[in-house]
Scaffold this motif. Structure first.
Motif, PDB file in Angstrom:
ATOM      1  N   HIS A  18       0.859  -1.184   0.000  1.00 43.06           N
ATOM      2  CA  HIS A  18       0.000   0.000   0.000  1.00 43.06           C
ATOM      3  C   HIS A  18       0.894   1.232   0.000  1.00 43.06           C
ATOM      4  O   HIS A  18       1.891   1.281   0.724  1.00 43.06           O
ATOM      5  N   HIS A  19       0.553   2.217  -0.810  1.00 45.88           N
ATOM      6  CA  HIS A  19       1.297   3.478  -0.822  1.00 45.88           C
ATOM      7  C   HIS A  19       0.892   4.298   0.406  1.00 45.88           C
ATOM      8  O   HIS A  19      -0.287   4.616   0.573  1.00 45.88           O
ATOM      9  N   SER A  20       1.852   4.647   1.247  1.00 48.14           N
ATOM     10  CA  SER A  20       1.574   5.503   2.410  1.00 48.14           C
ATOM     11  C   SER A  20       1.062   6.862   1.952  1.00 48.14           C
ATOM     12  O   SER A  20       0.082   7.373   2.472  1.00 48.14           O
ATOM     13  N   THR A  21       1.771   7.445   0.997  1.00 51.08           N
ATOM     14  CA  THR A  21       1.325   8.680   0.357  1.00 51.08           C
ATOM     15  C   THR A  21       0.846   8.295  -1.032  1.00 51.08           C
ATOM     16  O   THR A  21       1.634   7.805  -1.845  1.00 51.08           O
ATOM     17  N   PRO A  22      -0.440   8.478  -1.314  1.00 56.89           N
ATOM     18  CA  PRO A  22      -0.982   8.056  -2.611  1.00 56.89           C
ATOM     19  C   PRO A  22      -0.249   8.691  -3.790  1.00 56.89           C
ATOM     20  O   PRO A  22       0.178   9.851  -3.719  1.00 56.89           O
ATOM     21  N   LYS A  23      -0.124   7.925  -4.860  1.00 51.94           N
ATOM     22  CA  LYS A  23       0.515   8.452  -6.064  1.00 51.94           C
ATOM     23  C   LYS A  23      -0.250   9.649  -6.614  1.00 51.94           C
ATOM     24  O   LYS A  23       0.347  10.553  -7.187  1.00 51.94           O
ATOM     25  N   SER A  32      10.308   3.343   0.766  1.00 55.41           N
ATOM     26  CA  SER A  32       9.937   4.152   1.929  1.00 55.41           C
ATOM     27  C   SER A  32       8.481   4.612   1.884  1.00 55.41           C
ATOM     28  O   SER A  32       7.947   5.067   2.895  1.00 55.41           O
ATOM     29  N   ASN A  33       7.822   4.481   0.734  1.00 53.73           N
ATOM     30  CA  ASN A  33       6.425   4.884   0.609  1.00 53.73           C
ATOM     31  C   ASN A  33       5.481   3.686   0.591  1.00 53.73           C
ATOM     32  O   ASN A  33       4.293   3.835   0.363  1.00 53.73           O
ATOM     33  N   TYR A  34       6.003   2.491   0.815  1.00 54.37           N
ATOM     34  CA  TYR A  34       5.164   1.295   0.834  1.00 54.37           C
ATOM     35  C   TYR A  34       4.936   0.810   2.251  1.00 54.37           C
ATOM     36  O   TYR A  34       5.804   0.921   3.104  1.00 54.37           O
ATOM     37  N   GLN A  35       3.746   0.274   2.486  1.00 52.80           N
ATOM     38  CA  GLN A  35       3.427  -0.465   3.701  1.00 52.80           C
ATOM     39  C   GLN A  35       2.870  -1.804   3.256  1.00 52.80           C
ATOM     40  O   GLN A  35       2.132  -1.872   2.279  1.00 52.80           O
ATOM     41  N   LEU A  36       3.203  -2.867   3.982  1.00 53.31           N
ATOM     42  CA  LEU A  36       2.598  -4.161   3.724  1.00 53.31           C
ATOM     43  C   LEU A  36       1.372  -4.298   4.616  1.00 53.31           C
ATOM     44  O   LEU A  36       1.447  -4.051   5.823  1.00 53.31           O
ATOM     45  N   ILE A  45      -8.961   0.187   3.705  1.00 52.90           N
ATOM     46  CA  ILE A  45      -8.289   1.491   3.635  1.00 52.90           C
ATOM     47  C   ILE A  45      -8.845   2.298   2.466  1.00 52.90           C
ATOM     48  O   ILE A  45      -9.229   3.462   2.618  1.00 52.90           O
ATOM     49  N   HIS A  46      -8.927   1.680   1.287  1.00 51.53           N
ATOM     50  CA  HIS A  46      -9.381   2.401   0.104  1.00 51.53           C
ATOM     51  C   HIS A  46     -10.886   2.648   0.132  1.00 51.53           C
ATOM     52  O   HIS A  46     -11.354   3.662  -0.386  1.00 51.53           O
ATOM     53  N   HIS A  47     -11.636   1.779   0.753  1.00 48.64           N
ATOM     54  CA  HIS A  47     -13.085   1.982   0.884  1.00 48.64           C
ATOM     55  C   HIS A  47     -13.361   3.191   1.772  1.00 48.64           C
ATOM     56  O   HIS A  47     -14.212   4.028   1.444  1.00 48.64           O
ATOM     57  N   GLU A  48     -12.650   3.314   2.875  1.00 49.70           N
ATOM     58  CA  GLU A  48     -12.858   4.447   3.786  1.00 49.70           C
ATOM     59  C   GLU A  48     -12.481   5.770   3.154  1.00 49.70           C
ATOM     60  O   GLU A  48     -13.053   6.794   3.459  1.00 49.70           O
ATOM     61  N   LYS A  49     -11.492   5.759   2.256  1.00 49.03           N
ATOM     62  CA  LYS A  49     -11.068   6.996   1.593  1.00 49.03           C
ATOM     63  C   LYS A  49     -12.130   7.498   0.629  1.00 49.03           C
ATOM     64  O   LYS A  49     -12.160   8.683   0.306  1.00 49.03           O
ATOM     65  N   THR A  50     -12.997   6.608   0.150  1.00 49.12           N
ATOM     66  CA  THR A  50     -14.032   7.022  -0.800  1.00 49.12           C
ATOM     67  C   THR A  50     -15.333   7.386  -0.098  1.00 49.12           C
ATOM     68  O   THR A  50     -16.287   7.796  -0.748  1.00 49.12           O
TER      69      THR A  50
END
Length: 51
Positions: A18-23, A32-36, A45-50
């Motif tokens: 997962h990108h910590s800071t979205p592209k 450094s921008n990835y999380q497992l 995570i992506h559902h809550e962002k929408t």
């Protein structure tokens, strides 16, 4: 440990990066921008962002 749910990443679930800071807002494809995270956590995570 999954940063989203706190469970072990090695519990049999699929793992996603997962990108910590979205592209979309300037995040890079760097280690450094990835999380497992678990697949289901990644979807949450992506559902809550929408919402």
């Amino acid at each position: 440990m999954c940063p989203w749910c706190g469970d072990s990443l090695f519990n049999g679930e699929n793992i996603h990066k997962h990108h910590s800071t979205p592209k979309a807002i300037g995040g890079k494809d760097t280690y450094s921008n990835y999380q497992l995270v678990h697949l289901m956590c990644h979807q949450q995570i992506h559902h809550e962002k929408t919402q």
